[in-house]
Design a protein around this motif. Structure first.
Motif, short mmCIF file in Angstrom:
data_model
loop_
_atom_site.label_atom_id
_atom_site.label_comp_id
_atom_site.label_asym_id
_atom_site.label_seq_id
_atom_site.Cartn_x
_atom_site.Cartn_y
_atom_site.Cartn_z
N LYS A 275 0.81 4.17 -2.82
CA LYS A 275 0.47 5.57 -2.55
C LYS A 275 1.58 6.51 -3.01
CE LYS A 275 -1.57 6.50 1.42
NZ LYS A 275 -1.89 6.50 2.86
N ASP A 276 2.81 6.11 -2.80
CA ASP A 276 3.94 6.95 -3.24
C ASP A 276 3.94 7.08 -4.76
OD1 ASP A 276 4.69 7.17 -0.61
OD2 ASP A 276 6.33 5.70 -0.74
N LEU B 255 0.81 -1.21 0.00
CA LEU B 255 0.00 0.00 0.00
C LEU B 255 0.85 1.26 0.00
CD1 LEU B 255 -2.69 1.48 0.15
CD2 LEU B 255 -2.68 1.11 2.63
N GLN B 256 1.89 1.31 0.81
CA GLN B 256 2.69 2.52 0.87
C GLN B 256 3.39 2.79 -0.45
OE1 GLN B 256 2.67 4.80 3.44
NE2 GLN B 256 3.63 6.00 1.81
N MET C 247 -6.60 -0.58 -0.89
CA MET C 247 -5.68 0.12 -1.78
C MET C 247 -6.40 1.20 -2.58
SD MET C 247 -2.86 -1.35 -4.49
CE MET C 247 -1.77 -1.91 -3.18
N TYR D 17 1.41 6.62 -6.81
CA TYR D 17 0.19 7.32 -7.22
C TYR D 17 0.39 8.84 -7.15
CZ TYR D 17 -4.91 8.26 -7.24
OH TYR D 17 -6.18 8.69 -7.53
N ALA D 18 0.94 9.29 -6.03
CA ALA D 18 1.17 10.72 -5.86
C ALA D 18 2.21 11.23 -6.85
CB ALA D 18 1.61 11.01 -4.42
N GLU E 269 -7.59 4.12 -0.03
CA GLU E 269 -6.43 4.84 0.48
C GLU E 269 -5.64 5.55 -0.61
OE1 GLU E 269 -5.50 5.30 3.66
OE2 GLU E 269 -7.34 4.28 4.31
N ARG E 270 -6.18 5.58 -1.81
CA ARG E 270 -5.56 6.27 -2.94
C ARG E 270 -4.19 5.71 -3.29
NH1 ARG E 270 -9.04 9.90 -5.82
NH2 ARG E 270 -10.70 10.43 -4.35
N GLY E 271 -4.12 4.38 -3.31
CA GLY E 271 -2.95 3.74 -3.87
C GLY E 271 -3.12 3.51 -5.36
N CYS E 272 -4.37 3.57 -5.83
CA CYS E 272 -4.67 3.37 -7.24
C CYS E 272 -6.12 3.76 -7.50
CB CYS E 272 -4.43 1.92 -7.66
SG CYS E 272 -5.53 0.75 -6.82
#
Length: 455
Positions: free
Chosen positions: A253-254, A249-250, A386, A256-257, A389-392
Motif C-alpha cells: 500500500k505504501d 500488504l502495508q 492485496m 502503491y501510493a 486494499e489497493r496494494g496493487c
C-alpha cells in the motif's frame, strides 16, 4: 465495469525462472533453449486469459560473486540468457491476444535501435508489444557491452529520461493515416505525415526519419519496475504497467501510493497505470497437496544461489566478506543496481550494518520464502486482499517450475478469481492496450507538464 486484476506471467529466456533452482525440479522441462518450451507457456497463459507474458533480462550471467562465472555455470544460476525479443516472437506465433513484454536497457543500447525493435514486434503481433525499461545493474553488463564499469545509479535514470524522449519521439513521427498504399497512383505514404525527429540532447543525438509506422495500439506499452526513490520518479513519469515486489500488504500500500503520487506530480493520470506485485504461488487442488509441492520446492535452492544473485543485483562482491561479518556503511553505500533490495534488508533486519548472511535471510533472493501456498480459496483470498486494499492492481506470477507452475495457477486459481468477479473471463480486445483498458495514445500524449504537487 468493476475493477479487475491484471495478470502477467514472469518469464526468463534462460535455463531457469527467476528462481534459479527451478531447473532442478523433477517436473521442469529440460529443453528451455527450444521454441516449443516457450510456446507451451504462451498457450497456457493465453488459455488463462493472462494479459501479458513478460521477460526479465540481463546482459551478463551472474559473475560478480568472487568475480568469477564458474559457480554460475556449475549450478545453473541463470547462466543462459537468450534474446527475449526473439523468444517472444516465437510465442506470438502461437497466440492471438496474449501481450508480449520484454526488457531492454537504456544504458547499453541506442534509442533508435530499441524504438525500431519494439515497434516491429508491435506490428508483427498485431499491437501486443510492451517494453520494460531498465537501466541495467552491474559491471558484468558494462564489460560485455564495451564499457569499463557500470554508471552511477541516479545518472543512469537521468540518461534514461532522455532515452525515453527519443524513443517516444520516433514513435510519434509517423502519423495515423500516413499510409496510402495506392497502387494506381504509385503513392505509398503521405510524406507530410512522416517527420524527422532531429533530437540533439546531452546524451543522445538521433535524426530520423523513423522507419516503422504506428501499430494498431499506437505504440508499445511502457513497463517499469523502479523501486528506489529515483526509480519511482522515473516509473511515475513513464510507466504504464509497473512491477513491484512488496512482501506484505502495508508495504504494498505504501509503494502503491508513492508511485501514483509520482505520476500525479509528473502531470499524469494515476489511473492510466497498473501496479502489479511480484507473487510466487504454489497451488494445487487442495492446501495439503500444495504444501507437499512446497516441501519439494524448498529442497531445491542452494546458498550459492542467493549469494550469486545478490552480488549480481547490487553490483557488490559478497565473497569479499565473511558470511557473518557486518558490512560497513561505506560498503553499503557503494552498492548499485536494485537499491530497493539493500534498503529492504536494512529495514527488515533492523540492522544498520547487516552481514552477507542477513542479506540472504532478509532479501528472499534465490529463495521461495514468500511463496503463497494453498488451494484455490487460500491463494485467491490473499490475492483479493492485496488487490481490494489497493496494494496493487494485479500480479506478476512467478514460477517455481516450468511449465507446471503456470498450469497449476490457470487450472486452480484463475477460475476462483473469475468466480469472485476479480478477473476477466475473456479478453476485451486484440491489442495489449485494449485488454489492459489503456487509451490508444495520440502522438505527443506523453509530453505532459509536471505539477508541483500531487492533486
Amino acid at each position: 465495469m468493476t475493477r479487475q486484476m491484471v495478470l502477467v506471467g514472469f518469464l526468463q529466456a534462460q535455463n531457469c525462472t527467476n528462481l534459479p533452482s527451478s531447473w532442478r525440479h523433477p517436473d521442469s522441462r529440460a529443453d528451455s533453449m527450444s521454441a516449443d518450451y516457450y510456446q507451451e507457456i504462451a498457450r497456457i497463459l493465453e488459455a488463462g486469459k493472462f494479459h501479458m507474458a513478460f521477460f526479465d533480462d540481463r546482459l551478463a550471467m551472474p559473475d560478480r560473486y568472487g568475480n568469477d562465472h564458474a559457480h554460475t555455470v556449475e549450478y545453473g544460476i541463470r547462466c543462459v540468457k537468450m534474446d527475449p525479443l526473439i523468444v517472444l516472437t516465437t510465442m506470438g506465433m502461437v497466440t492471438d491476444k496474449l501481450g508480449l513484454g520484454a526488457t531492454c536497457s537504456t544504458t547499453y543500447y541506442e534509442p533508435f535501435d530499441v524504438a525500431r525493435r519494439f515497434a516491429t514486434l508491435d506490428l508483427m503481433s498485431g499491437g501486443r508489444a510492451g517494453w520494460n525499461v531498465v537501466t541495467s545493474l552491474n559491471d558484468g553488463e558494462a564489460l560485455n557491452m564495451g564499457r569499463d564499469s557500470h554508471p552511477e545509479h541516479d545518472s543512469r535514470y537521468d540518461k534514461a529520461d532522455e532515452f525515453m524522449e527519443v524513443v517516444l519521439g520516433h514513435w510519434d513521427t509517423w502519423e495515423d493515416g500516413a499510409l496510402i498504399m495506392d497502387k494506381q497512383s504509385g503513392r505509398f505514404a503521405d510524406p507530410a505525415k512522416v517527420k524527422r525527429l532531429d533530437h540533439k540532447g546531452p546524451a543522445f543525438k538521433s535524426r530520423g526519419p523513423f522507419t516503422v509506422p504506428r501499430s494498431q495500439q499506437g505504440h508499445p506499452v511502457i513497463i517499469q519496475a523502479g523501486a528506489s526513490g529515483r526509480g519511482q520518479r522515473f516509473a511515475g513519469r513513464w510507466g504504464e504497467v509497473i512491477f513491484t515486489a512488496a512482501r506484505n500488504l502495508q508495504g504494498a500500500k505504501d509503494g502503491y501510493a508513492s508511485v501514483r503520487n509520482e505520476a500525479a506530480k509528473a502531470g499524469r493520470d494515476p489511473d492510466e497505470m497498473f501496479l502489479c506485485n511480484l507473487t510466487t504461488p504454489v497451488c494445487a487442488a487442495t492446501k495439503a497437496e500444495a504444501e507437499d509441492k512446497m516441501a519439494l520446492i524448498n529442497k531445491l535452492p542452494l546458498q550459492i544461489d542467493a549469494l550469486s544473485l545478490l552480488a549480481e543485483a547490487l553490483n557488490y562482491d559478497f565473497a569479499s566478506k565473511d558470511l557473518d561479518e557486518p558490512l560497513t556503511t561505506d560498503e553499503l553505500k557503494s552498492m548499485q543496481g536494485i537499491l530497493g533490495i539493500r534498503d529492504g534488508v536494512l529495514k527488515n533486519s533492523g540492522k544498520s550494518n547487516p552481514s552477507a548472511r542477513d542479506f540472504v535471510t532478509f532479501s528472499g533472493r534465490g529463495q521461495v520464502q514468500d511463496a503463497m501456498v494453498g488451494g484455490p480459496r487460500e491463494i485467491a483470498d490473499r490475492l483479493e486482499e492485496m488487490f481490494v486494499e489497493r496494494g496493487c492492481d494485479g500480479f506478476v506470477i512467478a514460477a517455481t517450475y516450468v511449465p507446471g507452475s503456470y498450469a497449476d495457477f490457470v487450472q486452480h486459481v484463475v477460475p476462483e478469481l473469475q468466480r469472485r468477479g476479480l478477473f476477466q473471463k475473456d479478453y476485451a480486445g486484440k491489442t495489449l492496450r485494449e485488454n489492459l483498458g489503456l487509451k490508444r495514445p495520440a502522438a505527443g500524449a506523453w509530453k505532459v507538464q509536471p505539477r508541483d504537487a500531487a492533486e
